[in-house]
Each structure stands twice: as structure tokens, then as C-alpha cells.
Design a protein around this motif. Structure first.
Motif, PDB file in Angstrom:
ATOM      1  N   GLU A 146       0.823  -1.207   0.000  1.00 15.68           N
ATOM      2  CA  GLU A 146       0.000   0.000   0.000  1.00 15.68           C
ATOM      3  C   GLU A 146       0.860   1.261   0.000  1.00 15.68           C
ATOM      4  O   GLU A 146       0.574   2.231  -0.716  1.00 15.68           O
ATOM      5  CB  GLU A 146      -0.915  -0.012   1.231  1.00 15.68           C
ATOM      6  CG  GLU A 146      -1.857   1.169   1.303  1.00 15.68           C
ATOM      7  CD  GLU A 146      -2.674   1.165   2.578  1.00 15.68           C
ATOM      8  OE1 GLU A 146      -3.215   2.219   2.915  1.00 15.68           O
ATOM      9  OE2 GLU A 146      -2.761   0.108   3.219  1.00 15.68           O
ATOM     10  N   ARG A 184       2.682   2.065  -3.470  1.00 15.46           N
ATOM     11  CA  ARG A 184       1.868   2.304  -4.645  1.00 15.46           C
ATOM     12  C   ARG A 184       2.130   3.729  -5.163  1.00 15.46           C
ATOM     13  O   ARG A 184       2.380   4.661  -4.392  1.00 15.46           O
ATOM     14  CB  ARG A 184       0.390   2.135  -4.272  1.00 15.46           C
ATOM     15  CG  ARG A 184      -0.456   1.688  -5.438  1.00 15.46           C
ATOM     16  CD  ARG A 184      -1.890   1.428  -5.082  1.00 15.46           C
ATOM     17  NE  ARG A 184      -2.046   0.590  -3.911  1.00 15.46           N
ATOM     18  CZ  ARG A 184      -3.059   0.679  -3.065  1.00 15.46           C
ATOM     19  NH1 ARG A 184      -3.993   1.572  -3.270  1.00 15.46           N
ATOM     20  NH2 ARG A 184      -3.134  -0.109  -2.031  1.00 15.46           N
ATOM     21  N   GLU A 185       2.074   3.885  -6.486  1.00 15.29           N
ATOM     22  CA  GLU A 185       2.428   5.165  -7.124  1.00 15.29           C
ATOM     23  C   GLU A 185       1.515   6.304  -6.675  1.00 15.29           C
ATOM     24  O   GLU A 185       1.974   7.419  -6.395  1.00 15.29           O
ATOM     25  CB  GLU A 185       2.356   5.015  -8.641  1.00 15.29           C
ATOM     26  CG  GLU A 185       2.812   6.216  -9.418  1.00 15.29           C
ATOM     27  CD  GLU A 185       2.728   5.993 -10.914  1.00 15.29           C
ATOM     28  OE1 GLU A 185       2.890   6.966 -11.630  1.00 15.29           O
ATOM     29  OE2 GLU A 185       2.514   4.851 -11.342  1.00 15.29           O
ATOM     30  N   SER A 186       0.270   6.017  -6.586  1.00 20.49           N
ATOM     31  CA  SER A 186      -0.668   7.075  -6.191  1.00 20.49           C
ATOM     32  C   SER A 186      -0.400   7.540  -4.768  1.00 20.49           C
ATOM     33  O   SER A 186      -0.488   8.740  -4.466  1.00 20.49           O
ATOM     34  CB  SER A 186      -2.101   6.570  -6.313  1.00 20.49           C
ATOM     35  OG  SER A 186      -2.305   5.439  -5.475  1.00 20.49           O
ATOM     36  N   HIS A 187      -0.036   6.631  -3.928  1.00 20.24           N
ATOM     37  CA  HIS A 187       0.239   6.998  -2.533  1.00 20.24           C
ATOM     38  C   HIS A 187       1.505   7.848  -2.453  1.00 20.24           C
ATOM     39  O   HIS A 187       1.572   8.842  -1.698  1.00 20.24           O
ATOM     40  CB  HIS A 187       0.386   5.725  -1.687  1.00 20.24           C
ATOM     41  CG  HIS A 187       0.458   5.985  -0.219  1.00 20.24           C
ATOM     42  ND1 HIS A 187       1.639   6.182   0.441  1.00 20.24           N
ATOM     43  CD2 HIS A 187      -0.509   6.108   0.737  1.00 20.24           C
ATOM     44  CE1 HIS A 187       1.413   6.391   1.717  1.00 20.24           C
ATOM     45  NE2 HIS A 187       0.091   6.354   1.926  1.00 20.24           N
ATOM     46  N   MET A 204       6.227  14.901 -11.046  1.00 20.09           N
ATOM     47  CA  MET A 204       5.933  14.001 -12.154  1.00 20.09           C
ATOM     48  C   MET A 204       6.301  14.706 -13.469  1.00 20.09           C
ATOM     49  O   MET A 204       6.048  15.880 -13.635  1.00 20.09           O
ATOM     50  CB  MET A 204       4.445  13.641 -12.192  1.00 20.09           C
ATOM     51  CG  MET A 204       4.023  12.600 -11.188  1.00 20.09           C
ATOM     52  SD  MET A 204       4.721  10.995 -11.473  1.00 20.09           S
ATOM     53  CE  MET A 204       3.855  10.493 -12.892  1.00 20.09           C
ATOM     54  N   LEU A 216       2.656   9.806  -4.821  1.00 23.62           N
ATOM     55  CA  LEU A 216       2.349  11.124  -5.362  1.00 23.62           C
ATOM     56  C   LEU A 216       1.618  11.989  -4.356  1.00 23.62           C
ATOM     57  O   LEU A 216       1.871  13.200  -4.258  1.00 23.62           O
ATOM     58  CB  LEU A 216       1.519  10.991  -6.645  1.00 23.62           C
ATOM     59  CG  LEU A 216       2.271  10.483  -7.868  1.00 23.62           C
ATOM     60  CD1 LEU A 216       1.327  10.257  -9.032  1.00 23.62           C
ATOM     61  CD2 LEU A 216       3.350  11.482  -8.251  1.00 23.62           C
ATOM     62  N   GLU A 217       0.730  11.401  -3.600  1.00 25.79           N
ATOM     63  CA  GLU A 217       0.027  12.171  -2.570  1.00 25.79           C
ATOM     64  C   GLU A 217       0.985  12.686  -1.514  1.00 25.79           C
ATOM     65  O   GLU A 217       0.879  13.829  -1.059  1.00 25.79           O
ATOM     66  CB  GLU A 217      -1.035  11.288  -1.884  1.00 25.79           C
ATOM     67  CG  GLU A 217      -2.349  11.244  -2.614  1.00 25.79           C
ATOM     68  CD  GLU A 217      -3.367  10.428  -1.847  1.00 25.79           C
ATOM     69  OE1 GLU A 217      -3.346  10.454  -0.598  1.00 25.79           O
ATOM     70  OE2 GLU A 217      -4.175   9.755  -2.486  1.00 25.79           O
ATOM     71  N   LYS A 245       2.886  15.621  -2.902  1.00 27.04           N
ATOM     72  CA  LYS A 245       2.086  16.841  -3.002  1.00 27.04           C
ATOM     73  C   LYS A 245       1.867  17.482  -1.640  1.00 27.04           C
ATOM     74  O   LYS A 245       1.848  18.709  -1.529  1.00 27.04           O
ATOM     75  CB  LYS A 245       0.724  16.530  -3.627  1.00 27.04           C
ATOM     76  CG  LYS A 245       0.778  16.322  -5.108  1.00 27.04           C
ATOM     77  CD  LYS A 245      -0.595  16.051  -5.624  1.00 27.04           C
ATOM     78  CE  LYS A 245      -0.558  15.714  -7.107  1.00 27.04           C
ATOM     79  NZ  LYS A 245      -1.853  15.369  -7.656  1.00 27.04           N
TER      80      LYS A 245
END
Length: 197
Positions: free
Chosen positions: A163, A166-169, A184, A171-172, A175
């Protein structure tokens, strides 16, 4: 003079023997009843034999003969009581005989003592083997529970790692943190060809 001494000795031994017989009969009345009956039978046979005898016995010879008979009777009674082997016991064993310990003095147990010792030995080995097996089973269950706990911990930690990576995590996180300079890329990736020598 010698006759009087012989009579006194004979009377003393006769009295001693009769005292021993009375003491013996007072202590064990049940065992001497057959002896008394045999004495009466022997006396009747002796009386008939004495009547048939051609030469009468003198008083001294009769006393000696009676003393010998009494001594033989006493010896037989003592041998009957002081035998080393036991009387054969009845074939049926009652609870009273078993609880009273009569079964332990039986000839059957004494003859089979090695068999009994072997049975007791194997019983002890069987019981100790059973306890050791139970101990091993308890250890196996304990280790199996520890293994299951370790598997669950490894599974939960691997899911947390999946978890968090993961790429989305990621990136969050980038940010939300303003201090990072990583961003990115807007351009797509391209392939670089390297010539071989």
C-alpha cells in the motif's frame, strides 16, 4: 533306685508332653480335632493289638511306647502347622480375599512373579511413552500457533508495504510535502539506443 529315677523321668516327660499337647490344643482347636480322632482310632487299634499279643508288655515298655506315640503325634502336628508350602486355596477368589491380601500369598502369584514384573515394566513404559507423546503434541500445537501468528504478521506487513509503495500513494505524499523538489514529468519517457562496440 534306678527304677524310681526312670519312673520319675518318665512321669516328668509325660507331664511335659501332656502340657504341650494342652497348650497346643488350646491355641489351635480346629487343627487338632482330626489328630484327636486319629489318636482314638490308633488307641483302639493298639488295644486290639495288645489283646492279641501273646506276650504282655511291662509297664516301662508301655510307658516308653506311649511316650514315643505322643512324641510322634506332636511331631506330626507341628509338621502340619509348620509346613513351608501353603494349603491349596479355593479356586474362587472373593472380594474379601482380594482386599484382605490372601491373593498375594497365593502360589499362583509366586510361580508367575517374573511374568507380573514384566507386565508392570511394560505398563510403566507404555504410560511414560504416552506422556512423552502428549508432551510432543503440545509442543507441536504451540509451534503451529506461533507459525500462524508469524504468517499473519508477515501478510499484514507485506500488505502495508504494498500500500505504501503504490504510485498514487507516493504522489500524494509528494504533493502534501512542499519541501520535496521531485515532480511528475510532463513528457513521456523515451528510449535511448546505445551503440555496441
Amino acid at each position: 533306685m534306678n527304677d524310681e529315677n526312670d519312673k520319675k523321668k518318665a512321669m516328668a516327660t509325660e507331664q511335659a508332653l501332656t502340657e504341650e499337647i494342652t497348650l497346643f490344643t488350646e491355641n489351635e482347636p480346629n487343627t487338632t480335632e482330626p489328630l484327636i480322632k486319629t489318636e482314638a482310632v490308633e488307641e483302639t487299634t493298639q488295644a486290639s493289638a495288645n489283646n492279641e499279643a501273646v506276650t504282655p508288655l511291662t509297664e516301662e515298655e508301655e510307658k516308653e511306647k506311649e511316650e514315643e506315640e505322643e512324641v510322634e503325634k506332636i511331631k506330626a502336628a507341628i509338621e502340619e502347622q509348620a509346613r513351608e508350602d501353603e494349603q491349596p486355596q479355593s479356586s474362587n477368589f472373593t472380594l474379601r480375599k482380594i482386599l484382605g491380601g490372601d491373593i498375594l500369598s497365593a502360589r499362583l502369584l509366586r510361580n508367575n512373579i517374573w511374568l507380573i514384573i514384566t507386565i508392570v515394566f511394560f505398563t510403566i513404559v507404555y504410560i511414560s511413552n504416552r506422556y512423552s507423546v502428549q508432551k510432543y503434541l503440545i509442543d507441536i500445537d504451540k509451534l503451529r500457533n506461533e507459525l500462524d501468528d508469524a504468517k499473519y504478521r508477515a501478510l499484514s506487513s507485506s500488505s502495508q508495504l504494498t500500500e505504501k509503495t503504490r504510485e498514487s500513494h507516493i504522489l500524494e505524499i509528494l504533493k502534501t510535502r512542499k519541501d520535496s523538489i521531485l515532480k511528475m514529468s510532463d513528457r513521456p519517457p523515451y528510449i535511448i539506443d546505445v551503440p555496441e562496440k
